[in-house]
Design a protein around this motif. Structure first.
Motif, PDB file in Angstrom:
ATOM      1  N   PHE A 232     -17.199  10.226   0.316  1.00 38.80           N
ATOM      2  CA  PHE A 232     -17.192   9.172   1.488  1.00 38.80           C
ATOM      3  C   PHE A 232     -16.107   9.633   2.571  1.00 38.80           C
ATOM      4  N   TYR A 233     -16.174   9.669   3.847  1.00 40.36           N
ATOM      5  CA  TYR A 233     -15.175  10.116   4.808  1.00 40.36           C
ATOM      6  C   TYR A 233     -14.307   9.249   4.786  1.00 40.36           C
ATOM      7  N   ILE A 235     -10.872   7.906   7.143  1.00 40.21           N
ATOM      8  CA  ILE A 235     -10.017   8.063   8.369  1.00 40.21           C
ATOM      9  C   ILE A 235      -9.028   6.746   8.606  1.00 40.21           C
ATOM     10  N   LEU A 280     -20.643   2.175   6.945  1.00 40.05           N
ATOM     11  CA  LEU A 280     -19.302   2.105   7.471  1.00 40.05           C
ATOM     12  C   LEU A 280     -19.383   3.264   8.567  1.00 40.05           C
ATOM     13  N   ALA A 281     -18.990   3.264   9.800  1.00 39.45           N
ATOM     14  CA  ALA A 281     -19.044   4.192  10.680  1.00 39.45           C
ATOM     15  C   ALA A 281     -17.718   4.116  11.543  1.00 39.45           C
ATOM     16  N   CYS A 282     -17.320   5.482  11.896  1.00 42.09           N
ATOM     17  CA  CYS A 282     -16.059   5.634  12.789  1.00 42.09           C
ATOM     18  C   CYS A 282     -16.283   5.796  14.001  1.00 42.09           C
ATOM     19  N   PHE A 326      -0.766  -1.246  10.064  1.00 38.65           N
ATOM     20  CA  PHE A 326      -2.141  -0.949  10.955  1.00 38.65           C
ATOM     21  C   PHE A 326      -2.895  -2.634  11.062  1.00 38.65           C
ATOM     22  N   ASP A 355      -7.674   5.637  -1.317  1.00 38.68           N
ATOM     23  CA  ASP A 355      -7.774   6.290  -0.073  1.00 38.68           C
ATOM     24  C   ASP A 355      -8.974   5.161   0.562  1.00 38.68           C
ATOM     25  N   ARG A 361      -9.831  -4.575   1.006  1.00 36.93           N
ATOM     26  CA  ARG A 361     -10.409  -4.314   2.231  1.00 36.93           C
ATOM     27  C   ARG A 361     -11.211  -4.978   3.021  1.00 36.93           C
ATOM     28  N   LYS A 375      -8.089  -1.656   5.736  1.00 36.80           N
ATOM     29  CA  LYS A 375      -7.753  -1.088   4.185  1.00 36.80           C
ATOM     30  C   LYS A 375      -6.519  -1.722   3.920  1.00 36.80           C
TER      31      LYS A 375
END
Ligand SMILES: Nc1nc2c(c(=O)[nH]1)N[C@H]1C(S)=C(S)[C@@H](COP(=O)(O)O)O[C@H]1N2
Ligand SMILES: [Mo]
Length: 514
Positions: A232-233, A235, A280-282, A326, A355, A361, A375
């Motif tokens: 999973f990416y 970021i 989920l997308a960035c 954040f 991570d 989250r 997160k």
């Protein structure tokens, strides 16, 4: 005295100090190491284009690239400090102490700073300065006077003492590196990480509907419909992953509410948790990019918690905050309507990996991660867009971030060495919250041909698609576009990721061989 020797002294001394500083940080205040504090601040200060460029150049290795970059700058300055210390003592030491002081000040300004966060950098500066003084002193006697070098042959002790000087410098650098390695090993095995392994997630009160057998086309090279956790990416702005002890975790819901709510880990796990698939997308994902993944999340609806707190009329935003400072601005409506906006504790049947936000989250279908997927979450502040601003807003990104309709070609891959004959074009398409109705493919300047859609897991997830293709030898341009369940066709208009997500058709050039 030849300059390179003084550079070596500078590098050895500074590596020694910085390494011991990181080790001290690992012992007393994990996120306060000199590199982590300075790197984290650089990330926060970076201008809007810098995040894009870093991701474009290094992908999800952008943090390693940043640390390597910092290390190179520090090494250059360390060499300079060595040279200065030899030429103009004590200015080399002063420079090293100044670095330490800057690091200490920066560490205290981090959102997650503790009372002792200044100490590792200050210690690093002091140790580095002493080491520099000591190393340069070893170099000095046989090289003095500095301004009037003695003719060769008059200093028979020079060569052996230079060798021992080099050995001391290298030893100092090696000790520093060892200390830094030990520090990162300690971070990787600390208590909070053991806590993840000890977590037993409750059985869901509501299971996700079973994934249709026809959702996974199982084509080599096509992204699997469910993304494994380790693929999973990732970021985020966190240079070291925050370690949160669930026993000490709590979520505070406050701001424009009738009643403040505080929720502990045990209370959260005691609630009826629900499973749901959400992709989920960035927002930084380029057209055709890989900053997107689909998982089975386990969590509790945010709307239920907000209902307990009773938002005041006039509130239109929830500012969620992470333990590391954040923040994300989510429209209040997206957290109170009937979509699956959840506080997630599980990902693909496991506790959230560190991570990906352990212990808790947020996951909100239909919104890019930067405005929703906080997160290591600790706080929900009910507020207004007029009164509050999230982390990325002053950095050039929109305050709202609904996910754009997109599709991507996964196979054939560019460098596949494709042979003429029967093959398949396949990819994924998504618009979370709306769902995908159709995908079409255009080969060269031919007609748009409808691809076959795999079964959708839900409207909140991406869908796989495929199209058989009789590939002829030569160069080809493949394009795809999706239509959502509202009947809208994906726009061909190209947009960069900033300020609110990339758009345009994904195109791929392919060479087919005889
Ligand atoms: N605490 C914290 N949460 C965060 C971020 C962050 O920088 N810090 N980044 C967000 C962004 S931009 C995205 S795209 C998602 C990515 O989630 P993942 O790393 O689990 O894929 O997390 C979101 N949550
Ligand atoms: Mo993101």
């Amino acid at each position: 005295m030849p300059s390179p020797l003084t550079w070596v002294a500078g590098v050895g001394a500074v590596a020694f100090g910085a390494g011991l500083g990181e080790l001290l940080a690992a012992l007393i205040a994990p996120a306060s190491g000199p590199f982590v504090a300075v790197g984290g601040t650089l990330i926060d200060l970076a201008p809007p284009w810098a995040k894009d460029t870093a991701i474009a150049l290094f992908g999800t290795a952008d943090k390693i690239a940043l640390l390597v970059g910092i290390a190179l700058v520090v090494l250059a300055l360390a060499a300079l400090a060595g040279w200065l210390e030899a030429r103009r003592p004590p200015w080399g030491r002063v420079v090293v102490l100044a670095f330490g002081t800057v690091g200490a000040v920066v560490a205290m300004t981090r959102p997650d700073a503790g009372a002792l966060s200044w100490l590792p950098s200050a210690f690093a500066g002091a140790v580095g300065a002493i080491a520099l003084w000591w190393l340069i002193r070893r170099l000095r006697p046989d090289d003095a006077p500095l301004t009037d070098p003695a003719p060769p042959g008059t200093r028979p002790e020079s060569a052996p003492s230079r060798r021992s000087f080099l050995a001391w410098s290298a030893g100092a650098a090696a000790a520093g590196i060892l200390a830094a390695v030990a520090a990162s090993a300690m971070r990787a095995t600390d208590a909070a990480l053991t806590a993840i392994k000890a977590v037993v997630l409750p059985t869901p009160a509501a299971k996700a509907p079973p994934v249709p057998a026809t959702a996974e086309l199982d084509i080599p090279g096509l992204a699997p419909v469910i993304t494994p956790n380790d693929e999973f990416y990732r970021i985020d702005t966190a240079l070291v992953v925050p370690r949160v002890d669930p026993a000490e975790w709590s979520l505070r819901i406050h701001g424009m509410v009738a009643e403040e709510v505080v929720l502990t880990w045990d209370e959260l796990l005691g609630l009826p948790l629900e499973e749901s698939f959400t992709t989920l997308a960035c927002v930084s994902n380029e057209v055709g990019g890989s900053l997107i993944g689909n998982a089975l999340w386990l969590g509790y609806p945010v709307r239920e918690l907000l209902a307990r707190a009773r938002p005041a009329p006039g509130a239109d935003m929830v500012l969620s905050r992470s333990i590391d400072g954040f923040t994300a601005s989510t429209p209040l409506e997206a957290l109170t309507d009937d979509r699956n906006a959840i506080l997630a504790v599980g990902m693909n049947g496991e506790p959230l990996p560190a991570d990906h936000g352990f212990p808790v989250r947020m996951v909100v279908p239909g919104l890019y991660g930067y405005v929703s997927a906080t997160k290591w979450i600790t706080e929900l502040k009910v507020t207004t867009f007029a009164a509050d601003e999230a982390y990325w807003t002053p950095r050039g990104w929109s305050e709202r971030g609904p996910i754009k309709l997109q599709s991507r070609i996964d196979v054939p891959r560019r460098a596949q060495g494709l042979k003429a004959g029967d093959t398949v074009i396949a990819g994924v398409a998504w618009q979370q919250g709306v769902g995908i109705e159709a995908v079409e493919v255009q080969i060269d300047d031919g007609d748009w041909r409808p691809a076959e859609l795999a079964a959708a897991v839900s409207d909140d997830t991406w869908v796989q698609w495929s199209l058989p293709w009789k590939a002829e030898a030569g160069d080809h341009l493949l394009r795809c576009r999706a239509t959502n369940r509202d009947g809208e066709v994906q726009t061909s208009e190209r947009a960069r990721p900033a300020p609110n997500g990339a758009s345009g058709w994904h195109e791929r050039f392919i060479t087919v061989f005889e």
